[in-house]
Design an enzyme around this catalytic site. Sequence first.
Site, PDB file in Angstrom:
ATOM      1  N   ASP A  82      26.520   4.241 -75.921  1.00 57.61           N
ATOM      2  CA  ASP A  82      27.742   5.171 -76.544  1.00 57.61           C
ATOM      3  C   ASP A  82      27.903   4.591 -77.761  1.00 57.61           C
ATOM      4  OD1 ASP A  82      27.829   7.820 -77.490  1.00 57.61           O
ATOM      5  OD2 ASP A  82      28.457   8.592 -75.645  1.00 57.61           O
TER       6      ASP A  82
ATOM      7  N   HIS B 118      24.733   7.763 -76.041  1.00 51.12           N
ATOM      8  CA  HIS B 118      25.240   9.087 -76.275  1.00 51.12           C
ATOM      9  C   HIS B 118      24.632   9.786 -75.384  1.00 51.12           C
ATOM     10  CE1 HIS B 118      28.108  11.410 -78.081  1.00 51.12           C
ATOM     11  NE2 HIS B 118      26.696  12.773 -78.661  1.00 51.12           N
TER      12      HIS B 118
ATOM     13  N   SER C 286      30.012  15.744 -75.745  1.00 48.28           N
ATOM     14  CA  SER C 286      30.094  15.509 -76.791  1.00 48.28           C
ATOM     15  C   SER C 286      31.548  16.116 -77.627  1.00 48.28           C
ATOM     16  CB  SER C 286      28.348  15.562 -77.599  1.00 48.28           C
ATOM     17  OG  SER C 286      29.137  15.036 -79.020  1.00 48.28           O
TER      18      SER C 286
END
Length: 692
Positions: A609, A654, A524
């Site tokens: 995502d 995600h 991330s």
Amino acid sequence: MNLIISSSLLLMRLLSRNVTLRRANIQTILSRLYSEGPTELSKAQLQKFKSQEQRFKRRLHSVHRKFADVPDNSEFQGQHHVYLEDGKRIYRSTLGHGKQETVEVFNADWGEGGYGSIQRVRLSPTETMLAATVKKDHHEKTRCMLIRLNGVSCTQRVMLVLDNVLSFEWATDDVLFYSTQESLRSLHVFRLHLIDSAVQTTLVYEEKDPKFFVEVSRSRDQRLVTINCSSKTSSEVWFVDSKSPFSFPSLTQSRQPGLLYHVEHSDNSLFILANTGPDQEYQLLRASLASPSMPHWVPVFSAVPGTVIKDLELLQDHCVFTVKDSHCRLQIQTLTTKEPYQLNTLQLPQWACDLSPQRVGTVDRGSFSFLLSSPVHPPVRYLYSSKGQKLSITEDSIKHISIPEFNTTRLQATSHDGTMVPLTLFHMPAFSELCKAPLLLHVYGAYGVDLNMTFSPEKRMMLEDGWTLAYCHVRGGGERGLSWHRAGSVLQKQRGVEDLAACIQTLHRLGVSGPDLTALTARSAGAILAGALCNQNPQLIRALILQAPFLDVLGTMQDTSLPLTLEEKGEWGDPLIREHRDNIASYCPCHNIQPQLYPSMLITAYSEDHRVPVSGVIKFVERLKKAIQMCTTQVDINARVPSVILDIQPGADHFGPEDFHLSLNESARQLAFLYTELGLSLDQQRTRRRRK
Ligand SMILES: *[C@@H]1O[C@H](CO)[C@@H](O)[C@H](O)[C@H]1NC(C)=O
Ligand SMILES: *[C@@H]1O[C@H](CO)[C@@H](O)[C@H](O)[C@H]1NC(C)=O
Ligand SMILES: *[C@@H]1O[C@H](CO)[C@@H](O)[C@H](O)[C@H]1NC(C)=O
Ligand SMILES: *[C@@H]1O[C@H](CO)[C@@H](O)[C@H](O)[C@H]1NC(C)=O
Ligand SMILES: *[C@@H]1O[C@H](CO)[C@@H](O)[C@H](O)[C@H]1NC(C)=O
């Protein structure tokens, strides 16, 4: 109490973006995986890679089995029963009558299909009701199911289903407060009143500022239901006394730019943790329930110099603080809640890196139970009891204490501007014998969130294979307090990259591993620092693993049509301001790619995502491949050619795959990549250890 304003739920939305990616696009990239341009692997190499992946998968299976029965947070207690949650179901048995029959009280499948995993569970005060949210598979959609616990057959249990519920708490057995989520925003709080067979729903709070995120919580003694409104830079807490659940919520202190605070309750007093201490760090203050606003806050305790407060649990007559020192060592400090306030420090085992409070089913104000772990040490359950202020290990944990020896070494690296950056190292050989050891570094450094240091069987396996694992607590994260975050956000983002470089250089200089045996991993927003490091200092590492990486900061922040770009300004800055735009452009991984010898990269992105645009990842990879191509046509034929592997996994969001086998496959692929790129042989690593 969860001190990080961006709690796990909040964290989820941090990088929320709306991306529409054509299916066809994904397919092409999937089929190109492992076989393109300058990174092309030969058939034989691909075969070898695949077979390594298989072997790692078998080993991962067995290491997961080995640690399958370590203590976790799946159990919680009510007044009369003990509950066990396995992700999809909840079972309970009666407390204190020896071995009891276990009954299923909740099943995620009882509702409509496709809502697979349990997110949050709350018992009503006298245990007549249970509420639980379940998450839709591969989506960030949740729904809340209300279950009757008493005297009904299974089929009658589901009383009500509420869609899009994010957080919720019971005030009484028939009053539930909950917040809802839409488009990854949470702006409304409702009160649900259960009256015989009817329900009455009332809107009790509506947030007008889209930068704020609303969450329902409660004090540990269950007296107050709180409505937490938080933005990246300020907070506002409203509360409802559960003794008068229909009264209008009271405001603690209205929001002010820069003021962060949390509220706890005991004996008609509010205990407030606010960033009003020295250097704008957290301190504890006290106010009465009747006059809760800031002018009435009386300071009680500020952190001991050199330490920062990470969390607070309020017991009957003690505050229990979780603190970290300048080397990121964990400590517990307790403070009596009556004057004269007395402070007591309890040392925790030196390997401890993560403290996770046990979830509390119903009120137990005399003790505090928590799990201590590190990435390579399985969780051990500890109990702090107010009486005698003692810390003890619970029975179910004793057997896990005697796992094979390893070292936890805590270091500090001196960064470019002289700041000392903490580093935590795990290794099995003595420190002086690490020069030939492969090194895997971890970094995050954003949103004031600490690096994830919870136990991971994979990391344990790598440790036993002779790896050194390093965790770089760079600026932008929260390890050294709120100021540590400020010192690495917006215009200071580059500091985090410098800190990371300093950590790697310090390790190499101290004789730990070397550039050819060093790999870095990030996910991330951590990918920004990792990506920037590769542009600025590519020679420091040999391989990089990125998951759900945020790489196109400039492109993303400039697209104001994307949701949440507004909230993210607090972290990266506002590209409409010239100075901010230039600053983002100066470190953005996607905009600083140069023809040079990059480390090899395995980049995993997820097609569903909605937080990190997959299009940004593709842009990064395409630019990188071009740069590598330009560079490799110039240099000699025997030079190393980095591989760049983009793996777009369909279906996952995600947070990666929910399926256990899929996630094992992913870990196995990463290990195969690391061993291939660092030129390690699996057998060699293991025999080296056995010979020791
Ligand atoms: C995402 O984008 C699509 C297409 O531009 C749009 O139809 C949709 O409403 C957007 N969703 C959100 C949550 O903004
Ligand atoms: C919400 O606020 C309450 C009261 O301030 C606090 O105890 C709790 O930790 C907060 N929850 C989160 C997730 O921030
Ligand atoms: C690390 O572990 C080894 C072997 O377990 C031990 O001999 C050594 O004293 C430990 N400490 C350091 C600092 O290397
Ligand atoms: C932290 O890491 C562990 C083990 O790798 C993982 O299971 C967990 O989901 C992570 N937690 C967060 C909040 O990312
Ligand atoms: C995991 O990978 C193996 C090949 O290595 C494959 O056969 C299997 O289907 C994969 N598992 C899942 C759940 O996709």
